[in-house]
Design a protein around this motif. Sequence first.
Motif, mmCIF file in Angstrom:
data_model
loop_
_atom_site.group_PDB
_atom_site.id
_atom_site.type_symbol
_atom_site.label_atom_id
_atom_site.label_comp_id
_atom_site.label_asym_id
_atom_site.label_seq_id
_atom_site.Cartn_x
_atom_site.Cartn_y
_atom_site.Cartn_z
ATOM 1 N N UNK A 83 -4.186 13.386 -4.552
ATOM 2 C CA UNK A 83 -5.456 13.143 -3.865
ATOM 3 C C UNK A 83 -5.562 11.703 -3.389
ATOM 4 N N UNK A 84 -5.076 10.755 -4.206
ATOM 5 C CA UNK A 84 -5.090 9.356 -3.780
ATOM 6 C C UNK A 84 -4.199 9.142 -2.569
ATOM 7 N N UNK A 85 -3.061 9.831 -2.564
ATOM 8 C CA UNK A 85 -2.157 9.709 -1.403
ATOM 9 C C UNK A 85 -2.817 10.292 -0.159
ATOM 10 N N UNK A 86 -3.506 11.435 -0.330
ATOM 11 C CA UNK A 86 -4.206 12.021 0.818
ATOM 12 C C UNK A 86 -5.306 11.096 1.326
ATOM 13 N N UNK A 87 -6.040 10.486 0.405
ATOM 14 C CA UNK A 87 -7.095 9.548 0.821
ATOM 15 C C UNK A 87 -6.514 8.373 1.581
ATOM 16 N N UNK A 88 -5.372 7.874 1.082
ATOM 17 C CA UNK A 88 -4.731 6.762 1.781
ATOM 18 C C UNK A 88 -4.277 7.183 3.168
ATOM 19 N N UNK A 89 -3.738 8.380 3.253
ATOM 20 C CA UNK A 89 -3.285 8.858 4.562
ATOM 21 C C UNK A 89 -4.459 8.997 5.532
ATOM 22 N N UNK A 109 -11.118 10.649 15.972
ATOM 23 C CA UNK A 109 -10.665 10.198 14.654
ATOM 24 C C UNK A 109 -11.796 10.253 13.634
ATOM 25 N N UNK A 110 -13.006 9.829 14.029
ATOM 26 C CA UNK A 110 -14.129 9.838 13.091
ATOM 27 C C UNK A 110 -14.556 11.264 12.752
ATOM 28 N N UNK A 111 -14.529 12.165 13.750
ATOM 29 C CA UNK A 111 -14.868 13.560 13.476
ATOM 30 C C UNK A 111 -13.894 14.175 12.476
ATOM 31 N N UNK A 112 -12.602 13.970 12.722
ATOM 32 C CA UNK A 112 -11.587 14.523 11.812
ATOM 33 C C UNK A 112 -11.755 13.965 10.411
ATOM 34 N N UNK A 113 -12.037 12.663 10.291
ATOM 35 C CA UNK A 113 -12.179 12.049 8.974
ATOM 36 C C UNK A 113 -13.367 12.630 8.213
ATOM 37 N N UNK A 114 -14.529 12.766 8.889
ATOM 38 C CA UNK A 114 -15.714 13.279 8.213
ATOM 39 C C UNK A 114 -15.533 14.738 7.812
ATOM 40 N N UNK A 144 -12.722 16.306 7.216
ATOM 41 C CA UNK A 144 -11.742 16.372 6.131
ATOM 42 C C UNK A 144 -12.398 16.058 4.795
ATOM 43 N N UNK A 145 -13.253 15.060 4.763
ATOM 44 C CA UNK A 145 -13.909 14.675 3.510
ATOM 45 C C UNK A 145 -14.904 15.747 3.043
ATOM 46 N N UNK A 146 -15.588 16.403 4.016
ATOM 47 C CA UNK A 146 -16.505 17.477 3.625
ATOM 48 C C UNK A 146 -15.738 18.644 3.003
ATOM 49 N N UNK A 147 -14.647 19.061 3.664
ATOM 50 C CA UNK A 147 -13.841 20.154 3.126
ATOM 51 C C UNK A 147 -13.250 19.786 1.769
ATOM 52 N N UNK A 148 -12.789 18.580 1.656
ATOM 53 C CA UNK A 148 -12.181 18.142 0.392
ATOM 54 C C UNK A 148 -13.220 18.146 -0.727
ATOM 55 N N UNK A 149 -14.456 17.691 -0.424
ATOM 56 C CA UNK A 149 -15.496 17.674 -1.448
ATOM 57 C C UNK A 149 -15.875 19.089 -1.865
ATOM 58 N N UNK A 150 -15.938 20.012 -0.894
ATOM 59 C CA UNK A 150 -16.264 21.399 -1.222
ATOM 60 C C UNK A 150 -15.183 22.039 -2.080
ATOM 61 N N UNK A 151 -13.914 21.786 -1.753
ATOM 62 C CA UNK A 151 -12.809 22.339 -2.546
ATOM 63 C C UNK A 151 -12.804 21.719 -3.940
ATOM 64 N N UNK A 152 -13.085 20.418 -4.037
ATOM 65 C CA UNK A 152 -13.125 19.753 -5.340
ATOM 66 C C UNK A 152 -14.184 20.373 -6.235
#
Length: 697
Positions: A549-555, A603-608, A610-618
């Motif tokens: 997850x840290x690697x994904x965040x860095x990416x 870029x900003x749309x993709x980032x936001x 991605x973070x929403x999907x990641x938070x939901x999966x978490x």
Amino acid sequence: MLSLKTRIITGLFLVALYGLMAIATALTLPTSDITFQQKAEQLVADIPGTGEILLTAFSNGRSSRPAAPFLLLEEPDVLPHYTELNVFFETHRELSQWLSDGQLMLVDDAGNTYPVQLQQRHLTQLPGLFWLQLVCGLAGMVICILVWVPAKHEVAITSFAVTGLSYVLFSSAAAIYSTRDFFISGTLFAWLSGLNHLGALLFSASLAAFLWNYPRQFPSRWLTTGFYLAFCVAIVIDQTQQVASPVDGFHSWVMAIFLAGLLGSIWQWRQTRQQPGDRSALRWVVISIVAGTAFFAGGMILPAMLQIAQPASQGLLFTTFLLMYLGMALGVVRHRLFALEPWWFSLWSWLLGGLFIMLTDLLLAMMLSLSGPLTLTLSVAFIGWLYFPLRQYLWRRMFLRQRQELDEWLAQALPAMLAQQETQTESGMEQALRAVFQPLSIEALATVNAHISIPDKGQTLIVPAPLEQRTWKLQHAQQGGRIFNRQDIHIAGLVLSLHQLVTQARIAHAKGAKEERLRIRRDMHDDLGAKLLQLLHRSSDTTKPLVREAIHDLRDLLKDMEGESLSLEAAILQWHEETQQRCEDHGAQLVWQARPNATVLGASEFSELTRILREAVTNALKHASTTVLSVTVDSPGSTLTLVVENDGLLAEPPEGTVRGLDIMDGRARKLGGWCQYSKSDDRWQVTLEVPLSSTMA
């Protein structure tokens, strides 16, 4: 092509010239020292040194004419028949000729004769009623000029302007013959009466055409043409006396055309029922017209037509027409009649300010003509020390808009060009053009012209802005005070070059910032990324998911810094790969469904997202006993819908879960969408919907 102010000055000059011609014509009328008036249906003459005598005839020693009281009529067309009108003109022609020949004599009831001496009429002898009629007519024409010259020359505007021309024609003609001393050439009288009739009929036709075409233009031009054809027919019938009386040949036509025009206001009322702005303007127009014409129709035309009462004084009734034009002028202020821009009022300020200064100068010049050294000294001191400085200060502050110099417009335009943020209502280029040329109006065109040009013979300046992908259209330089010239093309080129230079500097700054971000990104990738990979290989099975997850965040962080867009399809592939890996790490089954379209994500749309999907999966994997995780990504039209559903719902979700949902909702709102969650039985569902940009791959 003349500038706007030059055309207005030319129009005002012609109006003033016509006024001087009317005054000169009035001064040519013969006069004497005898005063004539009507008493008890008889003509009485007041002779200096003799007193009043009862006239019975006019004579030249060989023939005579009866002294009929109707010769004093202010307006001869109130006579019931054309034959009487012709006798009226012929009698005045003979009396004027006898007076010019020095043969005119007055005959009283006792048979005594009194010679009449011809005298020259002076300016001070013109009565106040003459000036009132003339000034009102000229004022109406001035208002029409100030409306017609700046406005678009449509049928309604032109018809309104013609009413001003016709008003000054019939009012000035009547001002001359209605205020005669008594004697007037019959031929001149007939011509002036004809000019009065021409102006009145043209006024009715033009007013009717205006009412049928404002604020909505009538679909057919034949109706407007019909009104002017009716005017031509009526004036021919009247002047050639094809009928028996002026009522049939003149008054009835004036009233009929006017009433036909009023029917246009009913049609306009129906056409504007869904347009409150146009209806309000129409109401104001109709009120102004009725207020300006009702008095004349009721006091002059109707009594003459019905022969039931003596018509009122025509000279006084003519002044009521000015109410219509004053109402129109107020309507421009209140309802923006005729779609005139706000700068129309600056033209009025310029005109009235100049008139005020001219009158003040004239008054002070008259003061200098007073005798006495003390008075002369005081006048010169007042003019030099007080009047001239005060006049220049007021003129500069209230009326004069001087052209800005290079340092002035640079100080105004350059900061706007340098800032030029998205929140600005005006671009830096627009502000610069306004500062340099001070146009009355400026408009942005969607097309991009090849070069700077001056069409319309100097009225318009076209300035292309290739960097903004539009063209600026400037009209009437220096607030309408001059036309554009070749020097303006050179200056516009300098402004355009300055704008391009500022834009290039901004691009260079953005490029440098991007290169710096890329350097930082490269360092983070090489240093921090390498260390995280080493940590991943050395971690136990329980900590490896956290490192991943840290690697994904860095990416994701590095991708944000890169600032590049990618297609929705490529984004979904990355989301699927990451979610699949996380489900495998937690021993859950992933059910993935996706229907991407050809949208490109920033870029900003993709980032936001991605973070929403990641938070939901978490939340699904960490805060519930999830065995099956279902993710659905759909993009119907211009929206993106994301649904994350899992089983194994806990009875009481931890506090961190709610906080995570709030974070997701905040990110969704940032993208202009919404995020909500729900639970049913043993399943938990998070639904996201956000609008997508219109950029297509």
